[in-house]
Design a protein around this motif. Structure first.
Motif, PDB file in Angstrom:
ATOM      1  N   THR B 260       0.798  -1.339  -0.074  1.00 37.21           N
ATOM      2  CA  THR B 260      -0.021  -0.113  -0.083  1.00 37.21           C
ATOM      3  C   THR B 260       0.775   1.221  -0.031  1.00 37.21           C
ATOM      4  N   TYR B 261       2.049   1.262   0.232  1.00 37.25           N
ATOM      5  CA  TYR B 261       3.027   2.288   0.377  1.00 37.25           C
ATOM      6  C   TYR B 261       3.716   2.837  -1.062  1.00 37.25           C
ATOM      7  N   TRP B 262       3.199   1.879  -2.052  1.00 33.87           N
ATOM      8  CA  TRP B 262       3.831   1.949  -3.574  1.00 33.87           C
ATOM      9  C   TRP B 262       3.355   3.438  -4.069  1.00 33.87           C
ATOM     10  N   PRO B 263       2.610   4.152  -3.724  1.00 35.21           N
ATOM     11  CA  PRO B 263       2.358   5.470  -4.137  1.00 35.21           C
ATOM     12  C   PRO B 263       3.674   6.392  -3.938  1.00 35.21           C
ATOM     13  N   SER B 264       4.177   5.977  -2.731  1.00 38.43           N
ATOM     14  CA  SER B 264       5.352   6.676  -2.246  1.00 38.43           C
ATOM     15  C   SER B 264       6.623   6.444  -2.941  1.00 38.43           C
ATOM     16  N   SER B 373      12.599  -2.144  -1.041  1.00 35.82           N
ATOM     17  CA  SER B 373      13.293  -2.121   0.362  1.00 35.82           C
ATOM     18  C   SER B 373      13.306  -0.376   0.873  1.00 35.82           C
ATOM     19  N   VAL B 374      13.204   0.486  -0.162  1.00 33.87           N
ATOM     20  CA  VAL B 374      13.279   1.928   0.093  1.00 33.87           C
ATOM     21  C   VAL B 374      12.344   2.747  -0.947  1.00 33.87           C
ATOM     22  N   VAL B 375      12.080   3.783  -0.224  1.00 35.77           N
ATOM     23  CA  VAL B 375      11.463   4.790  -1.297  1.00 35.77           C
ATOM     24  C   VAL B 375      12.137   4.978  -2.603  1.00 35.77           C
ATOM     25  N   GLY B 386      16.292   8.492   5.917  1.00 34.80           N
ATOM     26  CA  GLY B 386      15.241   8.031   5.238  1.00 34.80           C
ATOM     27  C   GLY B 386      14.002   7.521   5.769  1.00 34.80           C
ATOM     28  N   ASP B 387      13.106   6.619   5.045  1.00 33.98           N
ATOM     29  CA  ASP B 387      12.054   6.224   5.380  1.00 33.98           C
ATOM     30  C   ASP B 387      11.727   4.690   5.409  1.00 33.98           C
ATOM     31  N   MET B 388      11.377   4.507   6.421  1.00 32.66           N
ATOM     32  CA  MET B 388      11.073   2.989   7.048  1.00 32.66           C
ATOM     33  C   MET B 388      10.052   2.412   6.406  1.00 32.66           C
ATOM     34  N   ASN B 389       9.051   2.825   5.876  1.00 32.83           N
ATOM     35  CA  ASN B 389       7.713   2.355   5.631  1.00 32.83           C
ATOM     36  C   ASN B 389       7.559   1.280   4.714  1.00 32.83           C
ATOM     37  N   PHE B 390       8.615   1.038   3.706  1.00 40.80           N
ATOM     38  CA  PHE B 390       8.372  -0.316   3.015  1.00 40.80           C
ATOM     39  C   PHE B 390       8.726  -1.351   3.861  1.00 40.80           C
ATOM     40  N   CYS B 391       9.631  -1.415   4.885  1.00 37.66           N
ATOM     41  CA  CYS B 391      10.124  -2.265   5.619  1.00 37.66           C
ATOM     42  C   CYS B 391       9.467  -2.761   6.977  1.00 37.66           C
ATOM     43  N   SER B 392       8.488  -1.643   7.485  1.00 39.36           N
ATOM     44  CA  SER B 392       8.009  -1.963   8.753  1.00 39.36           C
ATOM     45  C   SER B 392       6.817  -3.211   8.852  1.00 39.36           C
TER      46      SER B 392
END
Lengths: 455, 455
Positions: B260-264, B373-375, B386-392
């Motif tokens: 669901t984080y793909w838009p980022s 893995s990452v944005v 950086g941003d953790m949301n693809f990993c959490s």
């Protein structure tokens, strides 16, 4: 307050001592000297401490007495004993293991000790433990802690010294850890409160690790007020505002859960459950028997699977370093000698996770669930710390559990019962116990002094 | 073997170096001198280390060179860097916190370090971290670690130095920890493997605690063989016998999960996912898009709730000791500034626990799931890790996750993708990656040296 001041300081609970320490009516130095005197009288029989340096304690107290009233921390002058699997920066941490026999302190406090110290508590000394808080009291430290009420009996384990020291009025508060029944059992055997809060409530950083799913830090005290005081400090709070009125037994509802392990219960625990029921009913409470759903029959097996396979990860460093210094049980975990598969481990994780909200829902029908703490009074074998099986279910269910003393076994030794509430209803549990504890003590047949412990 | 020996020792992977060290063809002293020389050349730009004492390293190596061939441990002479939130008995542990600025080592090894040291590994030095492995690189240590491929860019965090040092060939292996994305993200940014095994696989005793539900110890390496070697050592084993044949892409099945984080996702990550899909299909693998059930949309919120409320318990000691030395984010956790209720916390626990076997079942339809893995490539801001949301999601689901490098962003910086398998299929994941990694490296558009890192 007059009656409090007539007590010797060593006799005070934390909640009694703290305002006196804060106001300066009781100097920290006088308080610790009173405790040290008590310990001096009793230590030859009980042997609760593996490290205690009176000068170091007195120095801490003197330093605190110099702090101005305004600058005093919330736990100013409060003496706390620390189970010797918890790091203390100024005292050795030895885990009852020859691998850690160095007398040099590891220069770090566990996070819970750091918190207490910063709040003005006096880190008093280290109390005996089974090896790495696992099964046996006697490995390296052969100088076994005894039960203060009968020195031929065990104080329980793994928090042996923490339970014995509080039960024997050598210290008002001690820290312990529980993976199976290592707080509840020694609290029952030594006749004091033992509180295992909801899983994760207190930081485990700086504590020996056995099982990430099970290990829980908690407290021994001689009053529920002391546990409330500590819970306030450690941010152990339920949702919602705290109740404004004392809990009343009249009209309250309790679930009595004998559990599937009941056939193992001895005469003392059977009588304690019966007595508790009579007391509650006499006071107008409603008591119902609780039978947990059949799936709970498997929980003890899941507890064993989790502690075994997580133990394999936890004890690798010890096995690699020198297995000749380890108890065979620990080597067994390291080798996964029980052949617990990953499938078994996952089943245990997922089934216990599924049952947790089910248990919460059952427990939420009652003000508290009452259940045995132990099989019976402390065994007459100092090296046998007893059986965890009445406690393990509540540990792996992550619910708060509290040993409430007040009952006596066939030999007059203390027996407690465990009160349980849903997860994160820690304060509900303590609120109920604040009423329940004194009633059990008054009418259950056992109080401190019952066995001739000098008062 | 001849071609291996032509490499400078600093260039070797652990699996390449270990047999040479065991046989004596490569002396530990020569190996560490080669690494120290590499570090000397590179440290001014990269600044991966917060503690490194060359004499101490050389002494360890000389001592190991004197050990007879028969007495050598399974990791004899292997240099390992340690994230500075993990205790080392002979080096300070400072957590990037002014509260722990003492240069005196805390006289204890974390259990994982104890294991490595006992096996003959060389504990090389301490690598930079964000403060207590939380959000920001720059608090006390203002001398920020940079990305070895572009010193104007971040190496990621919180395992900043561990990722940068391995990506820059300064050390073959490093230890890291992940609560959100603190292993996977720096591995992606620095162009190396980063492996977060199944929750609980490696002891956390002696590691900084943020979240008991999330904190996981893992590794950075430059080859999958190195991760297999470490997993053997740490008893990270699946049920059943290991596969006897190499994994083949032809006929294999991969699930591609954009989440669901793909838009980022930025251009680099979008291209990496597309390129990976093309490569796999070209090699005869079947690639299917995976959409997780709707309930997974809430997982990032649950991750935030758990890390906030467990963080409150974890950081109490720091808040009590001196909040003026803490980043405001940590004080925010301590104060539960996000007002996460116990009800929220329980919902997060129970819903994530319910989803874990569901995710396992989905993942078990594939040889592995591939996911970002990452944005995007490392931001051009050294202080922004950086941003953790693809990993959490993978962290709170407790599944093994592996960053596989091989792709390039718009500025030529490395980008990795994460491969995921069900819980306790860590070795299946590594087995798949042993084939997949070299293919991605050969055909994905990025390899070490791509950005002009001196080789």
């Amino acid at each position: 307050m007059a009656s409090e001041q007539q007590k010797q300081p060593w006799h005070l609970t934390a909640a009694e001592a703290l305002p006196l320490l804060q106001s300066g009516d009781l100097k920290a130095e006088d308080y610790v000297n009173s405790l040290l005197h008590r310990i001096q009288q009793r230590d030859e029989a009980v042997k609760a401490w593996v490290y205690l340096n009176p000068n170091q304690v007195i120095q801490q107290a003197r330093h605190l007495d110099e702090v101005s009233a305004k600058a005093r921390g919330p736990l100013h002058g409060l003496p706390v004993a620390v189970k010797d699997v918890i790091l203390t920066k100024d005292m050795p941490t030895q885990y009852n293991s020859k691998l850690f026999e160095s007398e040099t302190p590891i220069a770090a406090d566990a996070n819970c000790v750091m918190s207490l110290r910063a709040a003005g508590a006096i880190i008093f000394g280290k109390t005996s433990t089974t090896e790495f808080a696992t099964t046996k009291q006697g490995n390296w430290h052969q100088n076994l802690t005894t039960n203060p009420h009968d020195k031929t009996r065990t104080p329980g384990g793994s928090s042996s010294g923490s339970g014995a020291a509080v039960g024997d009025f050598q210290i008002p508060i001690s820290l312990g850890t529980q993976t199976g029944g290592s707080i509840i059992r020694p609290a029952s055997f030594n006749g004091c409160y033992g509180f295992k809060p909801t899983w994760g409530a207190i930081s485990r950083e700086g504590l020996a690790q056995w099982s990430v799913t099970l290990d829980t830090c908690g407290f021994f005290t001689r009053s529920v007020e002391d546990l409330e005081l500590l819970s306030d400090f450690f941010n152990i709070r339920d949702d919602g505002a705290p109740p404004s009125k004392p809990f009343t037994l009249k009209g309250a509802t309790f679930g009595f859960c004998k559990s599937t392990y009941w056939p193992s219960a001895g005469a003392g625990t059977r009588k304690a459950m019966q007595t508790a029921k009579s007391i509650l009913e006499k006071h107008g409470a409603i008591v119902e028997d609780v039978e947990l759903p059949n799936d709970f029959d498997k929980v003890l097996g899941w507890h064993a699977a989790v502690s075994a396979r997580e133990g394999q990860a936890s004890f690798l460093g010890q096995l690699m370093t020198d297995r000749t210094h380890l108890h065979d049980n620990i080597i067994g975990y390291g080798e996964n000698r029980g052949n617990v598969s990953r499938k078994d481990q996952l089943e245990a994780y997922d089934e216990c996770a599924r049952l947790r909200p089910i248990l919460d829902a059952i427990a939420s029908k009652y003000d508290a669930i009452i259940t045995p703490s132990v099989v019976d009074e402390a065994p007459a074998d100092v090296g046998n710390t007893g059986d965890m099986n009445f406690c393990s279910t509540w540990t792996i269910m992550h619910v708060p559990a509290l040993n409430i003393p007040g009952f006596a076994g066939e030999h007059g030794m203390p027996i407690g019962l465990t009160a349980v509430c849903p997860r994160f209803k820690d304060r509900q549990l303590l609120h109920v116990a604040r009423t329940l504890g004194p009633v059990f003590a008054a009418e259950g047949g056992w109080q401190p002094g019952h066995n001739g412990v000098p008062q």
